[in-house]
Design a protein around this motif. Structure first.
Motif, PDB file in Angstrom:
ATOM      1  N   LYS A  33       0.829  -1.205   0.000  1.00 59.45           N
ATOM      2  CA  LYS A  33       0.000   0.000   0.000  1.00 59.45           C
ATOM      3  C   LYS A  33       0.867   1.260   0.000  1.00 59.45           C
ATOM      4  O   LYS A  33       1.995   1.261   0.499  1.00 59.45           O
ATOM      5  CB  LYS A  33      -0.938   0.019   1.209  1.00 59.45           C
ATOM      6  N   VAL A  34       0.304   2.328  -0.559  1.00 63.99           N
ATOM      7  CA  VAL A  34       0.963   3.635  -0.600  1.00 63.99           C
ATOM      8  C   VAL A  34      -0.017   4.671  -0.059  1.00 63.99           C
ATOM      9  O   VAL A  34      -1.156   4.772  -0.546  1.00 63.99           O
ATOM     10  CB  VAL A  34       1.386   4.025  -2.032  1.00 63.99           C
ATOM     11  N   PHE A  35       0.417   5.415   0.953  1.00 61.44           N
ATOM     12  CA  PHE A  35      -0.402   6.486   1.518  1.00 61.44           C
ATOM     13  C   PHE A  35       0.371   7.794   1.432  1.00 61.44           C
ATOM     14  O   PHE A  35       1.555   7.830   1.768  1.00 61.44           O
ATOM     15  CB  PHE A  35      -0.742   6.231   2.993  1.00 61.44           C
ATOM     16  N   THR A  36      -0.318   8.846   1.009  1.00 59.99           N
ATOM     17  CA  THR A  36       0.258  10.181   1.095  1.00 59.99           C
ATOM     18  C   THR A  36      -0.383  10.892   2.269  1.00 59.99           C
ATOM     19  O   THR A  36      -1.605  11.067   2.313  1.00 59.99           O
ATOM     20  CB  THR A  36       0.039  10.986  -0.198  1.00 59.99           C
ATOM     21  N   LEU A  37       0.450  11.283   3.235  1.00 59.89           N
ATOM     22  CA  LEU A  37      -0.043  11.951   4.428  1.00 59.89           C
ATOM     23  C   LEU A  37       0.045  13.459   4.232  1.00 59.89           C
ATOM     24  O   LEU A  37       1.128  14.006   4.005  1.00 59.89           O
ATOM     25  CB  LEU A  37       0.770  11.517   5.651  1.00 59.89           C
ATOM     26  N   HIS A  38      -1.104  14.115   4.312  1.00 58.43           N
ATOM     27  CA  HIS A  38      -1.195  15.568   4.173  1.00 58.43           C
ATOM     28  C   HIS A  38      -1.279  16.177   5.579  1.00 58.43           C
ATOM     29  O   HIS A  38      -2.325  16.104   6.233  1.00 58.43           O
ATOM     30  CB  HIS A  38      -2.434  15.953   3.356  1.00 58.43           C
ATOM     31  N   PHE A  39      -0.177  16.753   6.034  1.00 57.98           N
ATOM     32  CA  PHE A  39      -0.115  17.306   7.387  1.00 57.98           C
ATOM     33  C   PHE A  39      -0.770  18.679   7.459  1.00 57.98           C
ATOM     34  O   PHE A  39      -0.757  19.451   6.495  1.00 57.98           O
ATOM     35  CB  PHE A  39       1.345  17.428   7.832  1.00 57.98           C
ATOM     36  N   ALA A  40      -1.313  18.979   8.637  1.00 56.34           N
ATOM     37  CA  ALA A  40      -1.923  20.292   8.850  1.00 56.34           C
ATOM     38  C   ALA A  40      -0.903  21.415   8.716  1.00 56.34           C
ATOM     39  O   ALA A  40      -1.268  22.555   8.410  1.00 56.34           O
ATOM     40  CB  ALA A  40      -2.588  20.341  10.224  1.00 56.34           C
ATOM     41  N   ASN A  41       0.387  21.106   8.949  1.00 55.87           N
ATOM     42  CA  ASN A  41       1.425  22.143   8.856  1.00 55.87           C
ATOM     43  C   ASN A  41       1.920  22.356   7.421  1.00 55.87           C
ATOM     44  O   ASN A  41       2.828  23.160   7.195  1.00 55.87           O
ATOM     45  CB  ASN A  41       2.599  21.814   9.772  1.00 55.87           C
ATOM     46  N   GLY A  42       1.348  21.637   6.453  1.00 55.74           N
ATOM     47  CA  GLY A  42       1.724  21.818   5.057  1.00 55.74           C
ATOM     48  C   GLY A  42       2.600  20.725   4.481  1.00 55.74           C
ATOM     49  O   GLY A  42       2.768  20.648   3.253  1.00 55.74           O
ATOM     50  N   TRP A  43       3.183  19.872   5.301  1.00 52.41           N
ATOM     51  CA  TRP A  43       3.979  18.763   4.778  1.00 52.41           C
ATOM     52  C   TRP A  43       3.097  17.814   3.974  1.00 52.41           C
ATOM     53  O   TRP A  43       1.922  17.608   4.281  1.00 52.41           O
ATOM     54  CB  TRP A  43       4.612  17.958   5.898  1.00 52.41           C
ATOM     55  N   ARG A  44       3.702  17.199   2.953  1.00 54.45           N
ATOM     56  CA  ARG A  44       3.100  16.060   2.254  1.00 54.45           C
ATOM     57  C   ARG A  44       4.174  14.985   2.150  1.00 54.45           C
ATOM     58  O   ARG A  44       5.226  15.202   1.550  1.00 54.45           O
ATOM     59  CB  ARG A  44       2.590  16.451   0.857  1.00 54.45           C
ATOM     60  N   ILE A  45       3.919  13.838   2.769  1.00 58.12           N
ATOM     61  CA  ILE A  45       4.922  12.769   2.810  1.00 58.12           C
ATOM     62  C   ILE A  45       4.290  11.479   2.307  1.00 58.12           C
ATOM     63  O   ILE A  45       3.278  11.015   2.848  1.00 58.12           O
ATOM     64  CB  ILE A  45       5.478  12.555   4.238  1.00 58.12           C
ATOM     65  N   GLU A  46       4.898  10.906   1.279  1.00 51.50           N
ATOM     66  CA  GLU A  46       4.431   9.623   0.750  1.00 51.50           C
ATOM     67  C   GLU A  46       5.062   8.483   1.542  1.00 51.50           C
ATOM     68  O   GLU A  46       6.261   8.502   1.824  1.00 51.50           O
ATOM     69  CB  GLU A  46       4.813   9.486  -0.724  1.00 51.50           C
ATOM     70  N   HIS A  47       4.243   7.492   1.906  1.00 55.40           N
ATOM     71  CA  HIS A  47       4.716   6.318   2.634  1.00 55.40           C
ATOM     72  C   HIS A  47       4.398   5.074   1.818  1.00 55.40           C
ATOM     73  O   HIS A  47       3.223   4.786   1.544  1.00 55.40           O
ATOM     74  CB  HIS A  47       4.037   6.221   4.007  1.00 55.40           C
ATOM     75  N   ARG A  48       5.451   4.336   1.437  1.00 56.19           N
ATOM     76  CA  ARG A  48       5.302   3.093   0.675  1.00 56.19           C
ATOM     77  C   ARG A  48       5.642   1.914   1.582  1.00 56.19           C
ATOM     78  O   ARG A  48       6.759   1.814   2.072  1.00 56.19           O
ATOM     79  CB  ARG A  48       6.214   3.085  -0.555  1.00 56.19           C
ATOM     80  N   PHE A  49       4.672   1.038   1.770  1.00 56.95           N
ATOM     81  CA  PHE A  49       4.843  -0.088   2.677  1.00 56.95           C
ATOM     82  C   PHE A  49       5.167  -1.360   1.899  1.00 56.95           C
ATOM     83  O   PHE A  49       4.461  -1.717   0.958  1.00 56.95           O
ATOM     84  CB  PHE A  49       3.575  -0.321   3.492  1.00 56.95           C
TER      85      PHE A  49
END
Length: 272
Positions: A33-49
Motif C-alpha cells: 500500500k501507498v499512503f500520502t499523508l497531508h499534514f496540517a502544517n503543510g507537509w506532504r509525505i508519501e509512505h510506501r509499505f
C-alpha cells in the motif's frame, strides 16, 4: 531498612519485557500500500509499505528514507505504525495512528535528549520554568490521501482517563499500575518485574482516537524514556512501544514493542 530499588536503562527494560511478552503480531496488512499523508502544517509525505520496510519521501524532494517498521491494530480500520528515522544524524521516533475509516492520522515524533541535556538537575529545571523531562514529543495531525482541511482529523486531547487507576500485564512477569492524575501528569509503579519497587510521576499526553480508545504518550525524567501506546478500554488491551537509550553511553536506541492485557481497578470522582 529495605533495599533501594535500582533504576535501569531502557535496554535492560526491553530484556525484562521480552520473555513471553503479550505483544500483538506485526501485521502485513499494509504491505503493497501507498499512503500520502497531508499534514496540517503543510507537509506532504508519501509512505510506501513493503512486507518489512517502509520508504517515505517528502513531496518537495527535500528528504527521503527507508526503515523497518512495525504495524499493529487494536481496532478494525486503525493501525499503529512505528519506526525510527534519521534526521541530521540522529534517530527520531515516529509513531503513526492511521485512521483509515476517517482518512485521518496522528503522528508522534519523539526525540531523545543528548547527554548534556540529561545532566541538568531537576531543581534547576524547575526554577527555570522548564519541563523536568528532557524527552521531546511533537504531535501532528493530518489527512490520508486527500488535502488537509480544518477539522478533518477527529483525534483530540482528552481528560477521559483522569481519575482512572489501571492495571497493565505486559507478560507473566511484568505488571504495572497507572494512575491518571490530570491532563499533564500520571503516576506509575512496577508491581512485578525488572523495575519492581520503582515508581514515579511523569509528563503525559492523552488523545481520544475513538470510543473507549486512547493514544497515551508519556515522557520520563529519570531515565530518558518515551512511551507511545493505544489503550483500548473496551477490549482491555493496550499496544505500542517504549523508546530510550539501550545503555548509559547515549548511543544506540532501544525501541521495543509493548502490549498488555489491561483492566480498570477503580475510578476516583473528584468533587467540582
Amino acid at each position: 531498612m529495605t533495599t533501594q530499588p535500582e533504576w535501569i536503562n531502557v535496554g535492560a527494560l526491553a530484556d525484562g519485557f521480552a520473555p513471553e511478552a503479550f505483544t500483538l503480531p506485526n501485521l502485513a496488512d499494509l504491505a503493497g500500500k501507498v499512503f500520502t499523508l497531508h499534514f496540517a502544517n503543510g507537509w506532504r509525505i508519501e509512505h510506501r509499505f513493503e512486507a518489512e520496510q517502509l520508504a517515505w519521501s517528502m513531496a518537495d524532494g527535500s528528504a527521503r528514507g527507508e526503515s523497518p517498521y512495525r504495524a499493529t491494530s487494536v481496532r478494525e480500520g486503525l493501525y499503529l505504525v512505528d519506526f525510527l528515522k534519521q534526521d541530521d544524524g540522529r534517530e527520531i521516533s515516529v509513531s503513526l495512528v492511521l485512521d483509515i475509516a476517517n482518512a485521518a492520522f496522528t503522528a508522534v515524533l519523539g526525540r531523545m535528549p543528548t547527554e548534556a541535556e540529561c545532566r541538568g538537575d531537576l531543581f534547576g529545571k524547575a526554577l527555570s520554568g522548564g519541563e523536568l523531562t528532557s524527552v521531546k514529543a511533537d504531535f501532528l495531525h493530518g489527512s490520508i490521501d486527500r488535502a488537509w482541511r480544518e477539522g478533518a482529523c477527529p483525534h483530540a486531547p482528552s481528560r477521559d482517563l483522569v481519575g482512572l487507576r489501571n492495571l497493565y500485564r505486559y507478560s507473566p512477569t511484568e505488571v504495572y499500575e497507572h494512575l491518571y492524575l490530570n491532563e499533564h501528569f500520571y503516576s506509575w509503579q512496577c508491581l512485578k518485574g525488572v523495575e519492581q519497587g520503582l515508581a514515579d510521576t511523569d509528563r503525559c499526553h492523552t488523545l481520544k482516537i475513538a470510543d473507549e480508545l486512547y493514544l497515551f504518550v508519556w515522557r520520563e525524567k529519570i531515565i530518558p524514556t518515551l512511551g507511545v501506546v493505544l489503550i483500548d478500554l473496551k477490549h482491555h488491551r493496550s499496544d505500542g512501544k517504549i523508546c530510550g537509550y539501550a545503555s548509559g553511553d547515549f548511543g544506540q536506541l532501544s525501541n521495543f514493542p509493548v502490549s498488555s492485557h489491561c483492566s480498570v481497578l477503580n475510578r476516583t470522582e473528584y468533587p467540582q
